[in-house]
Scaffold this active site. Structure first.
Site, PDB file in Angstrom:
ATOM      1  CD  GLN A  84     -11.806  -3.850  15.801  1.00  0.00           C
ATOM      2  OE1 GLN A  84     -11.932  -4.773  16.596  1.00  0.00           O
ATOM      3  NE2 GLN A  84     -10.659  -3.576  15.221  1.00  0.00           N
TER       4      GLN A  84
ATOM      5  CE  LYS B  58     -13.965  -5.838  20.120  1.00  0.00           C
ATOM      6  NZ  LYS B  58     -13.040  -4.911  19.459  1.00  0.00           N
TER       7      LYS B  58
ATOM      8  CE1 TYR C 265     -36.788  17.476   9.049  1.00  0.00           C
ATOM      9  CE2 TYR C 265     -38.580  18.943   9.705  1.00  0.00           C
ATOM     10  CZ  TYR C 265     -37.251  18.736   9.409  1.00  0.00           C
ATOM     11  OH  TYR C 265     -36.371  19.785   9.488  1.00  0.00           O
TER      12      TYR C 265
ATOM     13  CG  ASP D 249     -17.553  -3.091  27.194  1.00  0.00           C
ATOM     14  OD1 ASP D 249     -17.579  -3.834  26.195  1.00  0.00           O
ATOM     15  OD2 ASP D 249     -16.832  -2.072  27.257  1.00  0.00           O
TER      16      ASP D 249
ATOM     17  CG  PHE E 189     -10.903   0.053  23.359  1.00  0.00           C
ATOM     18  CD1 PHE E 189      -9.651   0.309  22.830  1.00  0.00           C
ATOM     19  CD2 PHE E 189     -12.010   0.622  22.748  1.00  0.00           C
ATOM     20  CE1 PHE E 189      -9.501   1.119  21.711  1.00  0.00           C
ATOM     21  CE2 PHE E 189     -11.874   1.423  21.626  1.00  0.00           C
ATOM     22  CZ  PHE E 189     -10.621   1.679  21.108  1.00  0.00           C
TER      23      PHE E 189
END
Length: 408
Positions: A198, A201, A237, A172, A101
């Site tokens: 996703q 999957k 912060y 991956d 992909f």
């Protein structure tokens, strides 16, 4: 050939070989209730209330056999976090396969690095270790093996190359949930493992991603990059690193926790069906299952792939064969129409990056195995179909034989 034989194909109006559907995702009321409980609690987000996110991260790390896990918004971002944490600098080179992909390579561009495409092994469609070494230069920093379709890469060979050249390895594993290499879960072998959640999957919450690692320094950097550059113990912060808000929600986390309970059983069903389908398809002329003897001890079959030879099917083009197979009721695809380097992004050099040398020219890249896979050979059967029964696998094989009887 008699017309009634031709008409027997479903694509011509004949009866379908497979009449059932294969729903995905798989869920029940416990999934609905888990999400509903979060909705009713009003504690939806992170970082104000991240307990369910942290619980899923611990569970997934334990499942993979790693010390750490960091969730994020998707599998593309998980790759980007991994690359940045591995310390790549503008202009560095990252080795990737051309049969994958777009995110495997586009995330390399996003961190101002150069994707270097290395051809795949014809028997697995994964990175060919023999070709990796020849592609390494003084600018190479990372190798990204893709466990394509859930098939484990030859990680012993790849890790040996990486150690020899002092390179990082980012697995991956977007297709690799639950699969194993020599008894180790995919994603746990390299420096970092990257996963996608996703919709298609094997483990899904619609969208989402995660990185796993055993390296504390990499973990702390990826956690910071995921959380707007904050660090553990720092003030709200105070921002130490150039991160963004890549956090997932509590609702995604509880849904993933529910789905994770099913993953091992589903993986073993897919693995058993894949082994059976290999046996069935090996007896069909012109159909060659992908190789399964390079160290994978559990295959999760995000895709079941086989190599198609048009010569055994009357020179029927692959695309037409797939259309016929789909009409018979097999959830399938012809896969990628061309290797990744042929995408307009690479051919037109639409990089929007300042560190890609002008000498980089993807119009000259040619990976013959990937070209052959895309043009003539690779056929995919989708993972949800691999959750079917042994009888379903028999019917998948029969659908192929039915087509061959008509066209050969």
């Amino acid at each position: 050939m008699e017309q009634n034989v031709i008409d027997s194909l479903a694509i011509n109006g004949g009866a379908k070989t497979i009449i059932r559907s294969f729903p995905w995702p798989v869920y029940d009321e416990s999934d609905v209730q888990a999400v509903a409980d979060i909705v009713r609690s009003g504690k939806w987000g992170d970082p104000d209330c991240a307990d369910r996110v942290e619980a899923f991260e611990r569970a997934f790390a334990d499942y993979c056999g790693t010390r750490y896990a960091v969730t994020c918004v998707n599998g593309s971002v998980s790759l980007r976090l991994a690359l940045m944490a591995c310390g790549v600098k503008p202009g560095d080179e990252v080795i990737v396969p051309p049969y994958t992909f777009i995110a495997t390579a586009s995330t390399v561009l996003e961190v101002n690095c150069v994707p270097v495409f290395v051809d795949i092994d014809p028997d697995t469609y994964n990175l060919d270790p023999a070709a990796i070494e020849a592609a390494i230069t003084e600018r190479t920093r990372v190798i990204v093996p893709v466990h394509f379709a859930g098939q484990a890469c030859d990680m012993d060979a790849i890790m040996a190359i990486a150690r020899r050249h002092k390179l990082r390895v980012i697995e991956d594993a977007a297709h690799g949930h639950g699969a194993e290499y020599r008894g180790r879960k995919l994603g746990s072998i390299g420096d970092v493992g990257s996963f996608s959640f996703q919709s298609s999957k094997n483990l899904t919450s619609g969208e989402g991603g995660i990185v796993v690692t055993n390296d504390e320094a990499l973990y702390r950097m990826m956690a910071s990059l995921r959380n707007v550059g904050r660090i553990e113990g720092g003030q709200w912060y105070d921002h130490y690193n150039p991160g963004c808000n890549y956090r997932i929600t509590q609702m995604q986390a509880v849904l993933l926790s529910q789905q994770l309970k099913r993953l091992e059983e589903q993986t073993r069903i897919r693995d058993a069906n894949g082994r059976l389908l290999n046996e069935l398809l090996s007896g069909i002329d012109g159909i060659t299952p992908m190789r399964r003897d390079l160290g994978e001890t559990l295959h999760c079959y995000h895709l079941y792939m086989f190599r198609y030879d048009p010569a055994a099917f009357g020179q029927l083009p692959k695309q037409r064969f797939v259309e016929m197979l789909a009409a018979e009721g097999v959830p399938c695809s012809a896969g990628y129409p061309h290797p990744l380097y042929r995408q307009p992004l690479f051919q037109q050099k639409n990089f929007m990056c300042y560190a890609i040398p002008e000498t980089v020219d993807y119009s000259q890249v040619y990976c013959p195995v990937a070209e052959q896979a895309c043009r003539d050979e690779a056929v995919w059967i989708f993972q949800h179909a691999m959750l079917g029964t042994a009888a379903d696998m028999e019917l998948f094989a029969e659908a192929i034989r039915k087509i061959q009887r008509v066209v050969a």
